[in-house]
Each structure stands twice: as structure tokens, then as C-alpha cells.
Motif scaffolding. Structure first.
Motif, PDB file in Angstrom:
ATOM      1  N   GLY A   1       0.974  -1.213   0.015  1.00 18.74           N
ATOM      2  CA  GLY A   1      -0.455   0.186   0.089  1.00 18.74           C
ATOM      3  C   GLY A   1       1.189   1.222   0.486  1.00 18.74           C
ATOM      4  N   GLU A   2       1.061   2.113   1.119  1.00 16.21           N
ATOM      5  CA  GLU A   2       1.405   3.314   0.853  1.00 16.21           C
ATOM      6  C   GLU A   2       2.404   2.954   2.085  1.00 16.21           C
ATOM      7  N   LEU A   3       2.711   2.068   2.494  1.00 15.29           N
ATOM      8  CA  LEU A   3       4.366   1.763   3.540  1.00 15.29           C
ATOM      9  C   LEU A   3       5.357   0.515   2.607  1.00 15.29           C
ATOM     10  N   PHE A   4       6.044   0.912   3.462  1.00 13.73           N
ATOM     11  CA  PHE A   4       7.499   0.158   3.160  1.00 13.73           C
ATOM     12  C   PHE A   4       7.630  -0.646   4.379  1.00 13.73           C
ATOM     13  N   VAL A   5       7.753  -2.798   4.532  1.00  8.56           N
ATOM     14  CA  VAL A   5       7.392  -3.589   5.374  1.00  8.56           C
ATOM     15  C   VAL A   5       8.922  -4.283   5.617  1.00  8.56           C
ATOM     16  N   CYS A   6       9.462  -4.277   6.178  1.00  5.17           N
ATOM     17  CA  CYS A   6      10.876  -5.312   6.108  1.00  5.17           C
ATOM     18  C   CYS A   6      10.247  -6.843   6.713  1.00  5.17           C
ATOM     19  N   ALA A   7      11.048  -7.862   6.321  1.00 13.10           N
ATOM     20  CA  ALA A   7      10.945  -8.727   6.321  1.00 13.10           C
ATOM     21  C   ALA A   7      10.736  -9.738   7.588  1.00 13.10           C
ATOM     22  N   ASP A   8      12.365  -9.101   7.964  1.00  6.66           N
ATOM     23  CA  ASP A   8      13.190  -9.488   8.605  1.00  6.66           C
ATOM     24  C   ASP A   8      12.553  -9.279  10.335  1.00  6.66           C
ATOM     25  N   CYS A   9      12.673  -7.855  10.559  1.00  4.98           N
ATOM     26  CA  CYS A   9      11.652  -7.583  11.787  1.00  4.98           C
ATOM     27  C   CYS A   9      10.532  -6.568  11.292  1.00  4.98           C
ATOM     28  N   GLY A  10       9.724  -7.027  10.511  1.00  2.12           N
ATOM     29  CA  GLY A  10       8.213  -6.205  10.901  1.00  2.12           C
ATOM     30  C   GLY A  10       8.413  -4.967  11.126  1.00  2.12           C
ATOM     31  N   HIS A  11       9.729  -4.024  10.870  1.00  2.13           N
ATOM     32  CA  HIS A  11       9.565  -3.177  10.735  1.00  2.13           C
ATOM     33  C   HIS A  11       8.484  -1.615   9.340  1.00  2.13           C
ATOM     34  N   GLU A  12       7.642  -0.665   9.665  1.00  5.13           N
ATOM     35  CA  GLU A  12       6.809  -0.459   8.566  1.00  5.13           C
ATOM     36  C   GLU A  12       6.722   0.718   8.806  1.00  5.13           C
ATOM     37  N   TRP A  13       7.391   1.837   7.743  1.00  4.61           N
ATOM     38  CA  TRP A  13       7.285   3.174   7.620  1.00  4.61           C
ATOM     39  C   TRP A  13       7.160   3.743   6.157  1.00  4.61           C
ATOM     40  N   PRO A  14       6.264   4.553   5.931  1.00  4.51           N
ATOM     41  CA  PRO A  14       6.119   5.381   5.098  1.00  4.51           C
ATOM     42  C   PRO A  14       6.946   5.494   3.702  1.00  4.51           C
ATOM     43  N   GLN A  15       5.895   5.094   2.858  1.00  7.65           N
ATOM     44  CA  GLN A  15       7.462   5.376   1.570  1.00  7.65           C
ATOM     45  C   GLN A  15       7.603   6.494   1.161  1.00  7.65           C
ATOM     46  N   HIS A  16       6.478   7.509   1.238  1.00  7.66           N
ATOM     47  CA  HIS A  16       6.633   9.023   1.001  1.00  7.66           C
ATOM     48  C   HIS A  16       6.774   9.628   2.514  1.00  7.66           C
ATOM     49  N   ALA A  17       8.245   9.293   3.472  1.00  6.73           N
ATOM     50  CA  ALA A  17       8.272   9.770   4.104  1.00  6.73           C
ATOM     51  C   ALA A  17       8.756  11.409   4.561  1.00  6.73           C
ATOM     52  N   THR A  18       8.422  12.081   5.300  1.00  6.62           N
ATOM     53  CA  THR A  18       8.526  14.015   5.455  1.00  6.62           C
ATOM     54  C   THR A  18      10.231  13.761   5.900  1.00  6.62           C
ATOM     55  N   GLU A  19      10.901  15.296   6.049  1.00  6.12           N
ATOM     56  CA  GLU A  19      12.207  14.692   6.934  1.00  6.12           C
ATOM     57  C   GLU A  19      11.893  14.543   8.153  1.00  6.12           C
ATOM     58  N   ASN A  20      12.893  14.417   8.856  1.00 10.01           N
ATOM     59  CA  ASN A  20      13.232  12.940  10.115  1.00 10.01           C
ATOM     60  C   ASN A  20      11.620  13.999  10.838  1.00 10.01           C
ATOM     61  N   THR A  21      10.731  12.434  10.802  1.00 12.84           N
ATOM     62  CA  THR A  21       9.892  11.831  12.047  1.00 12.84           C
ATOM     63  C   THR A  21      10.729  11.436  13.326  1.00 12.84           C
ATOM     64  N   GLU A  22      10.957  11.649  13.118  1.00 12.75           N
ATOM     65  CA  GLU A  22      11.265  11.211  14.738  1.00 12.75           C
ATOM     66  C   GLU A  22      12.226  12.266  15.501  1.00 12.75           C
ATOM     67  N   PRO A  23      11.728  12.405  17.197  1.00 15.41           N
ATOM     68  CA  PRO A  23      12.917  13.452  16.978  1.00 15.41           C
ATOM     69  C   PRO A  23      14.025  13.626  17.347  1.00 15.41           C
ATOM     70  N   ALA A  24      15.541  14.410  17.309  1.00 16.71           N
ATOM     71  CA  ALA A  24      16.234  14.501  17.629  1.00 16.71           C
ATOM     72  C   ALA A  24      17.592  13.238  18.303  1.00 16.71           C
ATOM     73  N   HIS A  25      17.040  13.166  19.132  1.00 17.51           N
ATOM     74  CA  HIS A  25      17.037  12.022  20.541  1.00 17.51           C
ATOM     75  C   HIS A  25      16.301  11.288  21.301  1.00 17.51           C
ATOM     76  N   VAL A  26      16.066  10.162  21.120  1.00 10.51           N
ATOM     77  CA  VAL A  26      15.139   9.377  21.329  1.00 10.51           C
ATOM     78  C   VAL A  26      15.924   8.872  22.946  1.00 10.51           C
ATOM     79  N   VAL A  27      15.463   9.364  24.326  1.00 14.04           N
ATOM     80  CA  VAL A  27      15.320   8.970  25.043  1.00 14.04           C
ATOM     81  C   VAL A  27      15.154   7.380  26.116  1.00 14.04           C
ATOM     82  N   ARG A  28      15.960   6.282  26.183  1.00 11.28           N
ATOM     83  CA  ARG A  28      15.972   4.860  26.159  1.00 11.28           C
ATOM     84  C   ARG A  28      16.328   4.294  27.328  1.00 11.28           C
ATOM     85  N   ASP A  29      15.316   3.432  27.778  1.00 14.92           N
ATOM     86  CA  ASP A  29      15.875   2.640  29.225  1.00 14.92           C
ATOM     87  C   ASP A  29      16.690   1.278  29.168  1.00 14.92           C
ATOM     88  N   CYS A  30      16.422   0.590  30.085  1.00 15.41           N
ATOM     89  CA  CYS A  30      17.829  -0.410  29.782  1.00 15.41           C
ATOM     90  C   CYS A  30      17.223  -1.770  29.035  1.00 15.41           C
TER      91      CYS A  30
END
Length: 113
Positions: free
Chosen positions: A19-48
């Protein structure tokens, strides 16, 4: 014919359009084919465990920690409620426990509650 990009998460090339997404067969990640500029913040804080943290989340301390300026250690299993992220620093959060106020903690010693 347009080239299908590699997965941005795992970098594998086994991706396909759906459809309008790309899908990774290995990890299952999906993302839009027509992605805008950086959709994720510059830094993501993650736990352990790699879970993303946000302002207002609750976290649990995974090991006993000595606290500078206090004779009371922060025990394993202590709940830190309503955390605040430190601007431009993905390794630290601010918060307080029931006994100790104004803590700055490293995210490698915390897990999301």
C-alpha cells in the motif's frame, strides 16, 4: 523502476511495498513510502531494555545506587514517578523518589514501569 530502500531499523534489504508503506520482512518494521523529513526527534531517551521514555512516565531502578549528597541509597525496585527528560541528553532523566528529591539518574539503571 524505483529502488526499494533497506530497512532503517535493522538495515536488511528484504523489504517490500504494501500500500503506502514499506515493510521489512526480517524485523516487521513499517515506514511510509513518502516519508517527510526526520519524523523522529533528534534524540530518543531509552531505558535499559530499549523502551522509549517520555516526560511523565514512571520508571523502576534495576540495581542499588549510591546517591551523592545523601546517606540513603536508592534501592533496587524503587519507583520513580513523573520523570522529566533532560534537554539534549539521551542518557539522563530527572525525577524524585519518596525519600530523595531532585535526582538525576542514568537511563542504563532504569526500566519503564
Amino acid at each position: 523502476m524505483s529502488a526499494i530502500p533497506a530497512c532503517p531499523r535493522c538495515a536488511m534489504e528484504h523489504t517490500y511495498p504494501d500500500g503506502e508503506l514499506f515493510v521489512c520482512a526480517d524485523c516487521g518494521h513499517e515506514w511510509p513510502q513518502h516519508a517527510t523529513e526526520n519524523t523522529e526527534p533528534a534524540h530518543v531517551v531509552r531505558d535499559c531494555n530499549g523502551n522509549a521514555l517520555a516526560d511523565g512516565d514512571s520508571v523502576v531502578v534495576i540495581k542499588d545506587l549510591k546517591v551523592k549528597g545523601s546517606s540513603i541509597p536508592l534501592k533496587q525496585g524503587t519507583l520513580i514517578r513523573n520523570i522529566r527528560l533532560v534537554a539534549d541528553d539521551a542518557e539522563h532523566i530527572e525525577g524524585h523518589s519518596d525519600k530523595i528529591r531532585d535526582l538525576v539518574l542514568k537511563t542504563c539503571f532504569l526500566r519503564k514501569a
